[in-house]
Design an enzyme around this catalytic site. Structure first.
Site, PDB file in Angstrom:
ATOM      1  N   HIS A 161       3.488  -7.803   7.072  1.00  0.00           N
ATOM      2  CA  HIS A 161       2.887  -8.917   6.326  1.00  0.00           C
ATOM      3  C   HIS A 161       2.524 -10.064   7.271  1.00  0.00           C
ATOM      4  CE1 HIS A 161       2.573 -11.595   2.685  1.00  0.00           C
ATOM      5  NE2 HIS A 161       2.779 -12.507   3.620  1.00  0.00           N
ATOM      6  N   GLU A 162       3.498 -10.498   8.082  1.00  0.00           N
ATOM      7  CA  GLU A 162       3.230 -11.623   8.975  1.00  0.00           C
ATOM      8  C   GLU A 162       2.202 -11.258  10.033  1.00  0.00           C
ATOM      9  OE1 GLU A 162       4.085 -14.405   8.034  1.00  0.00           O
ATOM     10  OE2 GLU A 162       5.538 -13.741   6.526  1.00  0.00           O
ATOM     11  N   HIS A 192      -1.251 -11.926   8.724  1.00  0.00           N
ATOM     12  CA  HIS A 192      -1.657 -13.315   8.961  1.00  0.00           C
ATOM     13  C   HIS A 192      -2.067 -13.504  10.419  1.00  0.00           C
ATOM     14  CE1 HIS A 192      -0.645 -14.930   5.088  1.00  0.00           C
ATOM     15  NE2 HIS A 192       0.641 -14.652   5.177  1.00  0.00           N
ATOM     16  N   HIS A 214      -5.466 -12.171  11.150  1.00  0.00           N
ATOM     17  CA  HIS A 214      -6.490 -13.057  10.586  1.00  0.00           C
ATOM     18  C   HIS A 214      -6.775 -14.200  11.559  1.00  0.00           C
ATOM     19  CE1 HIS A 214      -7.949 -14.757   6.435  1.00  0.00           C
ATOM     20  NE2 HIS A 214      -8.926 -14.477   7.254  1.00  0.00           N
TER      21      HIS A 214
END
Length: 687
Positions: free
Chosen positions: A473-474, A477, A480
């Site tokens: 998940h991290e 980010h 991105h």
């Protein structure tokens, strides 16, 4: 400063911050000098008599603000991961200065007029889309910052923003202090209280006690210590003791100095006043201006619709859990501190495996190697370990580069929980991509921070599958931020992305953790080195949606409480009890699990009281519609590691950052607007 003193590292961040050289005494001189430099640039930009253009307005401001942002970002990061009294004192001393400066900048009428002139530039329509987006966002932010208000209202708005900044900082520090203050030592004669807890966790407890010079075991409220008690400890009283301590952190039951109750009331009142000063009905309306969702009512409809879809499945799951707990565990009065314990026992009984058994296959080195392989395959990059000044010996530093060896970006990886480090997991930017006129490309740098259990007993750290999901998940980010191809600072990477779309890449990446061929890359048994067997994977996959509807309702509960606190609750004259009444009413409406009356979940809800999620916690479920639908494209291919599909996702979503509306990026990738079908299917909430 004496003539022979070394230069202030916060004033000389030409490449990477010198984290090992930054001292608390550097902070105030650096902040003062950088703020003065920023104000000189603002004065020069606003005092110029020329016709404004990008190079004369935006670029000099970006130069100064990026220098300030990178220095203060380093300070903020250190405050979060290696908190000390001296560092905290300097941090708190300078927060009001930064807040005052940003309020001053947002309300600068002359600067506002310069940006208006940029938007009216005869060639504006021919500017690159990213630059037009920057100007549009800036004009919006000037209005939200109060640039158009009369002097008394403008001054009051500045006071409100400054106070909110201080309150948010204190809220987070209270949670950290309350968490760190708790320790339960269990002596060897009483070790029977820890029956059921896995051996590797017990070893962690022993090492924690030994670090304090004590024999026996030390239990804390940090997640790697707290969660195994809730999940595995047979001693019901022990589970309740730690549960109570965890859900009453920073509440009225402990140290009065750490009680967040009065802070919540004041924060909500000031946010409401902030919105009213801008002629908006409530803070939720203000928060939603730069987001995808159009109104608080739209968000509530979305959340209640999702709750309605999930509730029948959640009620079934809870009914089965209660029946099992009464029949097999003699727990006829299932309480909040029994839920995780009974759920793990039911999972073992139903699917013939335990989370602890699965954990033995997820060694940290193997998981990282597999994660990097997934990223390299999907997005045609290479990840190599690199060197840089670090803030703690356990931190690692990596370089992302093209297959030809050209640098793309860097990231710091800080995986383990420790004292004086804020809990949770997060990504933040240390430096953003930028290509200023006539200068070489500034590549992005990211912080990736988690709170996993560290290695114990001479073995590599073991991650739960939940930890692996968090790591992916991290990294979503991080990707991105790192894989952006936008050159304008204000819309590069995650900057400028609507808050309710920023979770799209992060939640998208979680899906790979359920794919057989990906798990072959991620797993190697800690003792034998064998990969995850297919039989265990099949059990794990069968259990994927185990109690997922209950989890969905829990997220809806938090999101709905957040929205109602900021849209409907009137904090004027309200007390602490009134704030808690809001979430209690939401629980009665949507939850199937009711916690005890002493539960003070809001007191530790840093997402909305000390983070960026105020009137925005719904973003997790909103963006999950996007992420599930985006991942469905890979499922339709039948190949989770399809490089062509990965390249399309990178090109359409990751590379574009905030340079255009998130919906346009999604539609370019998917070929149509998002649908909720994939989300419901991924959570097993379909017929």
């Amino acid at each position: 400063m004496p003539l022979d003193s070394p230069p202030n590292p916060l004033l000389h961040i030409t490449d990477l911050a010198q984290y090992d050289a930054i001292e608390p005494g550097h902070i105030t001189p650096a902040v003062d000098e950088l703020l003065a430099a920023c104000r000189r640039v603002v004065a020069a930009v606003t005092g110029a008599a020329d016709t404004p253009d990008w190079d004369s307005v935006v670029e000099p401001l970006d130069d100064a603000l990026d220098r300030l942002g990178r220095a203060w970002g380093a300070v903020s990061h250190l405050n979060a991961v290696v908190d000390t009294p001296a560092l905290r004192e300097q941090y708190n001393l300078n927060v009001p200065k930064l807040s005052a400066f940003w309020s001053e900048l947002a309300q600068d009428e002359r600067l506002y007029q310069r940006y208006k002139a940029l938007a009216a530039h005869p060639d504006f329509g021919q500017w690159p889309a990213a630059r037009r987006r920057v100007i549009d966002n800036e004009l919006r932010d000037f209005r939200l910052g109060g640039a158009e208000l009369a002097a008394p209202a403008k001054e009051r708005l500045r006071q409100v923003r400054d106070r909110l900044s201080q309150l948010s900082t204190r809220f987070a520090q209270n949670v950290l202090d309350a968490t760190n203050a708790f320790a339960l030592y269990v002596d060897e004669p009483d070790a029977g209280r820890l029956a059921g807890i896995p051996d590797d966790v017990l070893q962690m407890y022993r090492e924690a006690a030994a670090a304090d010079g004590r024999a026996g075991y030390k239990l804390t409220l940090q997640f790697p210590s707290y969660v195994p008690v809730q999940q595995y400890a047979h001693d019901r009283a022990l589970r309740e003791q730690l549960y109570r301590a965890y859900v009453t952190r920073a509440a009225e039951f402990g140290n009065p100095e750490w009680n967040n109750d009065p802070l919540m009331v004041e924060i909500l009142a000031l946010r409401r006043e902030q919105a009213r000063l801008l002629e908006l009905p409530h803070y939720a309306a203000l928060s939603l201006v730069p987001k995808m969702a159009g109104s608080a009512e739209e968000v509530e409809r979305f959340l209640l619709d999702l709750a309605g879809r999930a509730r029948p499945y959640a009620e079934r799951d809870l009914r089965e859990l209660r029946d099992f707990a009464a029949r097999e565990l003699q727990l006829r009065d299932l309480q909040a501190w029994d839920i995780n314990y009974a759920s793990e026992k039911l999972r073992e009984a139903r699917y013939a495996y335990s989370a602890q058994e699965l954990k033995q296959y997820f060694t940290e080195p193997r998981v990282l190697a597999g994660l990097f392989k997934v990223i390299e395959t999907l997005f045609s990059v290479a990840i190599v370990e690199d060197r840089a000044p670090l803030w703690h010996p356990e931190v690692k530093f990596y370089r992302i580069q093209t297959l030809q060896g050209e640098p793309v970006g860097h990231f710091y990886l800080d995986l383990y929980a420790r004292d004086h480090k804020q809990g949770g997991a997060w990504q933040d930017d240390a430096r953003s991509r930028r290509r200023a006129t006539g200068r070489k490309l500034q590549t992005p740098v990211s912080y990736l921070t988690c709170n996993f259990a560290r290695p114990v007993g001479g073995k590599p750290a073991l991650l739960t599958h939940s930890d692996v999901l968090t790591l992916f998940h991290e990294f979503g980010h991080g990707l991105h931020h790192l894989l952006t191809e936008v050159d304008e600072l204000a819309v590069s990477g995650t900057r400028g992305v609507e808050w309710d779309a920023v979770e799209l890449p992060s939640q998208f990446m979680e899906n790979f953790c359920w794919e057989w061929e990906v798990l072959q890359l991620l797993t190697a048994h800690v003792d034998t080195g064998a990969p995850l067997p297919r039989s265990l994977f099949d059990k794990m996959l069968a259990a994927r949606n185990f109690q997922s509807a209950m989890g969905t309702l829990r997220q809806v509960e938090f999101a709905l409480a957040d929205m109602r606190l900021h849209a409907h609750f009137d904090p004027t004259g309200a007390g602490e009890r009134d704030v808690h009444a809001v979430i209690e009413a939401v629980r009665r409406e949507v939850a199937v699990v009711q916690p005890p009356a002493y539960n003070r979940m809001l007191n530790g809800f840093t997402h909305i009281f000390a983070g960026g999620y105020a009137a925005g916690y719904y973003s997790y479920k909103w963006a999950e519609v996007l992420s599930a639908d985006a991942y469905a494209a890979f499922e339709e291919d039948g190949d989770p590691l399809n490089p062509a599909r990965g390249a399309r996702f990178r090109r359409s979503v990751l590379a574009r950052g905030g340079s255009r509306p998130a919906m346009e990026s999604f539609i370019e990738f998917r070929g149509r607007p998002p649908r909720i079908d994939a989300l419901l299917r991924h959570h097993g909430m379909t017929n």
